[in-house]
Design a protein around this motif. Structure first.
Motif, mmCIF file in Angstrom:
data_model
loop_
_atom_site.group_PDB
_atom_site.id
_atom_site.type_symbol
_atom_site.label_atom_id
_atom_site.label_comp_id
_atom_site.label_asym_id
_atom_site.label_seq_id
_atom_site.Cartn_x
_atom_site.Cartn_y
_atom_site.Cartn_z
ATOM 1 N N ALA A 223 -52.368 42.489 -12.367
ATOM 2 C CA ALA A 223 -51.835 42.361 -13.585
ATOM 3 C C ALA A 223 -52.359 40.456 -13.416
ATOM 4 O O ALA A 223 -52.471 39.697 -12.639
ATOM 5 C CB ALA A 223 -50.645 41.808 -13.531
ATOM 6 N N LYS A 224 -53.046 39.966 -14.624
ATOM 7 C CA LYS A 224 -53.497 38.871 -14.848
ATOM 8 C C LYS A 224 -52.731 38.570 -15.766
ATOM 9 O O LYS A 224 -51.523 38.995 -16.565
ATOM 10 C CB LYS A 224 -54.465 39.134 -14.985
ATOM 11 C CG LYS A 224 -56.379 39.480 -13.944
ATOM 12 C CD LYS A 224 -56.087 38.655 -12.822
ATOM 13 C CE LYS A 224 -57.009 39.087 -11.379
ATOM 14 N NZ LYS A 224 -56.519 38.594 -10.397
ATOM 15 N N ILE A 225 -51.975 36.662 -16.116
ATOM 16 C CA ILE A 225 -51.587 36.045 -17.074
ATOM 17 C C ILE A 225 -52.538 34.720 -17.557
ATOM 18 O O ILE A 225 -53.317 34.319 -17.432
ATOM 19 C CB ILE A 225 -50.460 35.513 -16.702
ATOM 20 C CG1 ILE A 225 -49.686 35.150 -17.735
ATOM 21 C CG2 ILE A 225 -50.438 34.388 -15.271
ATOM 22 C CD1 ILE A 225 -48.072 35.272 -17.482
ATOM 23 N N SER A 226 -52.808 34.875 -19.521
ATOM 24 C CA SER A 226 -53.614 34.408 -19.651
ATOM 25 C C SER A 226 -52.420 32.795 -19.412
ATOM 26 O O SER A 226 -51.279 32.677 -19.453
ATOM 27 C CB SER A 226 -53.218 34.561 -20.963
ATOM 28 O OG SER A 226 -52.556 34.866 -21.759
ATOM 29 N N SER A 227 -53.258 31.868 -20.281
ATOM 30 C CA SER A 227 -53.039 29.806 -20.392
ATOM 31 C C SER A 227 -52.258 30.459 -21.963
ATOM 32 O O SER A 227 -52.168 31.348 -22.987
ATOM 33 C CB SER A 227 -53.563 29.819 -20.190
ATOM 34 O OG SER A 227 -54.685 29.500 -21.166
ATOM 35 N N VAL A 228 -51.034 29.624 -22.545
ATOM 36 C CA VAL A 228 -50.822 29.193 -23.907
ATOM 37 C C VAL A 228 -52.199 29.419 -24.643
ATOM 38 O O VAL A 228 -52.884 29.155 -24.976
ATOM 39 C CB VAL A 228 -49.516 28.847 -23.945
ATOM 40 C CG1 VAL A 228 -49.486 28.924 -25.132
ATOM 41 C CG2 VAL A 228 -48.912 28.436 -23.337
#
Length: 256
Positions: free
Chosen positions: A175-180
Motif C-alpha cells: 500500500a501507498k499513502i498520498s500527501s494531504v
C-alpha cells in the motif's frame, strides 16, 4: 486447439475464433496464446496480462463453442425443473407470469457478512488522542454483478484539520499513502492506494487488503472528521471511508 466456454482466468470472454489468435511454439505442440481487443492495434500476450476495463471483448453470437454452455447445460436444468414441477415434487408455488422473472433485491446494509455492497472499507478504531487518530482499515472487492478485478483500488480518509497533517501506514505491504489532498468541494483527505496490486473476488488473500493508518497533528479534532463519525473499536463497514478505482468512486460516501 479446444476452447472451453466461458471467461478465462483473467475474466476475458472473447468470442469468435478470429479474435483468439494463437501461434504454435517450436515444439509444434504447445500454444502461445494472445488476446485481440478492438481498442488495441496489436494482439496482447496472455501471459502476464492484467485486466483493463478499456479492453472490451468482442462478442460473437454465432460462436457455438462459447455459447453452447448456455444452450446445452441450462437446457438440462430447465427440463429437470419442468419434470419436478409436473410431478408435484417442487417446493412452493409457481410465480404468475407477471412476476417472472423475480427481481433480485440487493442488500445494501452495512452488515459485513450479508451485505451485497461490492466495494467498501471495514475498519475499527485503535486509538484517539489530542494529537491524532489511528485505525485499522480493510478495503474489499466483493464485486459480483459482474465480478471485476482491479489493480488501482484506493480509499480516502476525510478530515477537517486545517494545519499540517502527518499520515503514516503500518502493516501496509504494497500500500501507498498520498500527501494531504483537497477535493473540488474543499474537503481535505489522504488516500491509501494499492497501485499495480490485483485485488479481485476469490478468497481472503485476493479480495481484500488491510492497513493501519495513523494521522497526527497538533490539536487534532477527530470528532469533526467525516471519516471518523461511525468508527468504533469493533470492525464494521464504514461508508464514510469511500472507495475508488482510478479516482472513480466505487463505493461509500463522500462529504456533502
Amino acid at each position: 486447439m479446444p476452447f472451453v466456454a466461458g471467461p478465462d482466468n483473467h475474466d476475458i470472454f472473447l468470442c469468435g475464433k478470429a479474435n483468439r489468435p494463437y501461434l504454435l511454439l517450436p515444439d509444434g505442440k504447445n500454444h502461445d496464446f494472445f488476446y485481440k481487443f478492438p481498442n488495441r492495434a496489436e494482439p496482447v500476450h496472455k501471459e502476464g496480462y492484467i485486466f483493463n476495463e478499456a479492453d472490451l471483448p468482442i462478442q460473437d453470437a454465432m460462436d457455438s463453442q462459447f455459447n453452447e454452455v448456455a444452450l446445452d447445460y441450462n437446457a438440462g436444468f430447465t427440463a429437470s425443473l419442468a419434470w419436478l414441477c409436473t410431478k408435484g415434487l417442487s417446493a412452493g408455488k409457481a410465480l404468475p407470469d407477471a412476476q417472472f422473472p423475480p427481481q433480485d433485491v440487493r442488500n445494501d446494509l452495512i452488515d459485513l457478512r450479508d451485505t451485497d455492497q461490492e466495494f467498501f472499507v471495514s475498519a475499527s478504531l485503535l486509538a484517539d488522542s489530542e494529537n491524532g487518530t489511528e485505525l485499522e482499515a480493510t478495503v474489499w472487492n466483493r464485486s459480483r454483478w459482474p465480478s471485476r478485478p482491479t489493480n488501482e483500488l484506493s480509499f480516502r480518509y476525510y478530515f477537517t484539520h486545517e494545519g499540517t497533517v502527518t499520515a503514516t501506514l503500518q502493516d501496509a505491504d504494497r500500500a501507498k499513502i498520498s500527501s494531504v489532498q483537497t477535493d473540488p468541494k474543499g474537503h481535505r483527505y489522504v488516500e491509501v492506494s494499492w497501485p499495480g496490486d490485483p485485488i479481485y473476488p476469490g478468497d481472503s488473500k485476493t479480495n481484500s487488503r488491510r492497513v493501519r493508518l495513523s494521522l497526527s497533528a497538533s490539536s487534532w479534532q477527530w470528532g469533526d472528521d467525516w471519516s471518523h463519525a461511525t468508527l468504533e473499536q469493533t470492525q464494521r463497514l464504514i461508508p464514510h471511508l469511500p472507495v475508488y478505482q482510478a479516482s472513480k468512486l466505487m463505493g461509500g460516501e463522500e462529504p456533502k
